[in-house]
Write a protein that holds these residues in place. Structure first.
Motif, PDB file in Angstrom:
ATOM      1  N   LYS A  95       8.206   2.697 -10.576  1.00 55.20           N
ATOM      2  CA  LYS A  95       8.239   3.958 -11.328  1.00 55.20           C
ATOM      3  C   LYS A  95       7.285   4.949 -10.662  1.00 55.20           C
ATOM      4  O   LYS A  95       6.116   4.637 -10.462  1.00 55.20           O
ATOM      5  N   ARG A  96       7.816   6.108 -10.352  1.00 57.41           N
ATOM      6  CA  ARG A  96       7.043   7.134  -9.659  1.00 57.41           C
ATOM      7  C   ARG A  96       5.789   7.464 -10.452  1.00 57.41           C
ATOM      8  O   ARG A  96       5.833   7.712 -11.661  1.00 57.41           O
ATOM      9  N   ASN A  97       4.628   7.472  -9.763  1.00 56.37           N
ATOM     10  CA  ASN A  97       3.386   7.820 -10.438  1.00 56.37           C
ATOM     11  C   ASN A  97       3.166   9.338 -10.381  1.00 56.37           C
ATOM     12  O   ASN A  97       4.071  10.090 -10.009  1.00 56.37           O
ATOM     13  N   THR A  98       1.991   9.786 -10.730  1.00 55.20           N
ATOM     14  CA  THR A  98       1.743  11.231 -10.828  1.00 55.20           C
ATOM     15  C   THR A  98       1.311  11.864  -9.502  1.00 55.20           C
ATOM     16  O   THR A  98       1.065  13.065  -9.439  1.00 55.20           O
ATOM     17  N   THR A  99       1.214  11.050  -8.441  1.00 53.32           N
ATOM     18  CA  THR A  99       0.782  11.568  -7.142  1.00 53.32           C
ATOM     19  C   THR A  99       1.901  12.380  -6.495  1.00 53.32           C
ATOM     20  O   THR A  99       2.915  11.821  -6.084  1.00 53.32           O
ATOM     21  N   VAL A 153       0.827  -1.211   0.000  1.00 56.98           N
ATOM     22  CA  VAL A 153       0.000   0.000   0.000  1.00 56.98           C
ATOM     23  C   VAL A 153       0.860   1.260   0.000  1.00 56.98           C
ATOM     24  O   VAL A 153       0.658   2.172  -0.812  1.00 56.98           O
ATOM     25  N   LEU A 154       1.836   1.308   0.912  1.00 56.24           N
ATOM     26  CA  LEU A 154       2.634   2.523   1.047  1.00 56.24           C
ATOM     27  C   LEU A 154       3.425   2.831  -0.218  1.00 56.24           C
ATOM     28  O   LEU A 154       3.504   3.987  -0.656  1.00 56.24           O
ATOM     29  N   LEU A 155       4.004   1.806  -0.831  1.00 57.25           N
ATOM     30  CA  LEU A 155       4.775   2.032  -2.056  1.00 57.25           C
ATOM     31  C   LEU A 155       3.867   2.311  -3.251  1.00 57.25           C
ATOM     32  O   LEU A 155       4.156   3.193  -4.073  1.00 57.25           O
ATOM     33  N   GLN A 156       2.751   1.591  -3.351  1.00 55.38           N
ATOM     34  CA  GLN A 156       1.854   1.798  -4.490  1.00 55.38           C
ATOM     35  C   GLN A 156       1.152   3.152  -4.420  1.00 55.38           C
ATOM     36  O   GLN A 156       0.602   3.614  -5.426  1.00 55.38           O
ATOM     37  N   ALA A 157       1.201   3.796  -3.262  1.00 53.37           N
ATOM     38  CA  ALA A 157       0.660   5.153  -3.160  1.00 53.37           C
ATOM     39  C   ALA A 157       1.456   6.119  -4.029  1.00 53.37           C
ATOM     40  O   ALA A 157       0.914   7.105  -4.542  1.00 53.37           O
ATOM     41  N   TYR A 158       2.744   5.831  -4.223  1.00 50.39           N
ATOM     42  CA  TYR A 158       3.615   6.757  -4.951  1.00 50.39           C
ATOM     43  C   TYR A 158       4.278   6.140  -6.188  1.00 50.39           C
ATOM     44  O   TYR A 158       4.866   6.859  -6.996  1.00 50.39           O
ATOM     45  N   TYR A 159       4.205   4.810  -6.310  1.00 49.64           N
ATOM     46  CA  TYR A 159       4.911   4.133  -7.403  1.00 49.64           C
ATOM     47  C   TYR A 159       4.016   3.103  -8.097  1.00 49.64           C
ATOM     48  O   TYR A 159       3.196   2.456  -7.454  1.00 49.64           O
ATOM     49  N   ASP A 160       4.235   2.960  -9.391  1.00 50.35           N
ATOM     50  CA  ASP A 160       3.689   1.830 -10.147  1.00 50.35           C
ATOM     51  C   ASP A 160       4.743   0.736 -10.082  1.00 50.35           C
ATOM     52  O   ASP A 160       5.916   0.976 -10.407  1.00 50.35           O
ATOM     53  N   ILE A 161       4.346  -0.467  -9.677  1.00 57.23           N
ATOM     54  CA  ILE A 161       5.312  -1.539  -9.418  1.00 57.23           C
ATOM     55  C   ILE A 161       5.105  -2.685 -10.403  1.00 57.23           C
ATOM     56  O   ILE A 161       3.985  -3.167 -10.580  1.00 57.23           O
ATOM     57  N   GLU A 162       6.193  -3.106 -11.010  1.00 50.61           N
ATOM     58  CA  GLU A 162       6.145  -4.171 -12.019  1.00 50.61           C
ATOM     59  C   GLU A 162       7.127  -5.283 -11.651  1.00 50.61           C
ATOM     60  O   GLU A 162       8.307  -5.020 -11.390  1.00 50.61           O
TER      61      GLU A 162
END
Length: 258
Positions: free
Chosen positions: A187-191, A154-163
């Motif tokens: 990869k850093r998302n747009t948040t 949750v914490l990482l997916q708040a700021y990153y797209d994870i593959e």
């Protein structure tokens, strides 16, 4: 290539397969327009050699003195970009150039701590490529509703797209670990910032998963839920079913009632 013995207390498992090292290096996309890459725990430079061929300024941070001496001898092109320090304790942001990508074969025993430090600097780190324990890699990339979905998911997916990129077998390491490894890319998302109190958000997420088999109504008791929320339908759910946005909404509900 190596005359450095891997140290168990540092969780060192040196990668021997050059083709895998090259694949990890190729996982960098330049997302976020960074020009600097920081490798965590380079050991004897199996991955470093491929990073130095890329159009980035490569820095490395290493706590093991034997490895530092090896790198200084065999990778003179790094010049003064070898940081002899503990990644978890060192202020690498002020020493390098930002934005920067973080890459490495992370020691299993501190991989979670490394990700929490990345979270602390998510504004300066647009991309992470790393090899970690496969089970942890799958957990971080897991979507809501999956039994492996957890706090760091949750914490990482708040700021990153994870593959999840690929799996690595134990036999390509010295010494071989007892489990498979997985390579992932963040990869850093747009948040730019969460639409809630981010400190409270972390508390809610951590408390929610501490007793993941219980409903949020019971799991969140340690943070003193406001009485007026006791019948809210979200609290009848388990933490593993909530998306990042749902955790943000829950955080705002709690904050509004405090």
């Amino acid at each position: 290539m190596s005359s450095v013995r891997p140290k168990k207390h540092l969780g060192q498992h040196f990668l021997k397969d050059l083709s895998i090292a090259e694949r990890i290096a190729d996982g960098l996309t330049g997302h976020g327009d960074y020009k600097t890459v920081l490798e965590v725990g380079p050991g004897t430079g199996v991955l470093t050699q491929f990073l130095l061929k890329k159009d980035f300024e490569t820095w490395v941070i290493e706590v093991d003195r034997d490895s530092i001496a090896y790198l200084e001898k065999h990778f003179s092109s790094l010049d003064d970009r070898i940081i002899g320090a503990d990644f978890l304790k060192h202020d690498f942001i002020s020493e390098t150039k930002t934005p920067l990508a973080v890459i490495g074969n992370f020691p299993y025993n501190i991989s979670s701590q490394i990700f929490f430090k990345v979270l602390d600097h998510h504004q300066e780190i647009p991309e992470v490529v790393c090899m970690i324990q496969k089970e942890v890699a799958e957990r971080l990339a897991s979507p809501p509703g999956n039994k492996t979905y957890g706090i760091l998911s949750v914490l990482l997916q708040a700021y990153y797209d994870i593959e999840y990129l690929f799996t690595v077998k134990p036999n390509v390491f010295n010494p071989p670990p007892k489990v498979d490894s997985g390579v992932i890319r963040l990869k850093r998302n747009t948040t730019k910032a969460l639409d809630c109190d981010e400190t409270l958000f972390r508390r809610v997420v951590k408390a929610g998963f501490q007793m993941r088999r219980k409903t949020l109504r019971n799991a969140l008791k340690p943070i003193n839920l406001p009485a007026e929320l006791s019948d809210h339908p979200t609290l009848a759910l388990r933490a593993e079913t909530l998306s990042v946005n749902q955790f943000v909404a829950l955080t705002n509900l709690i904050s509004a009632c405090q």
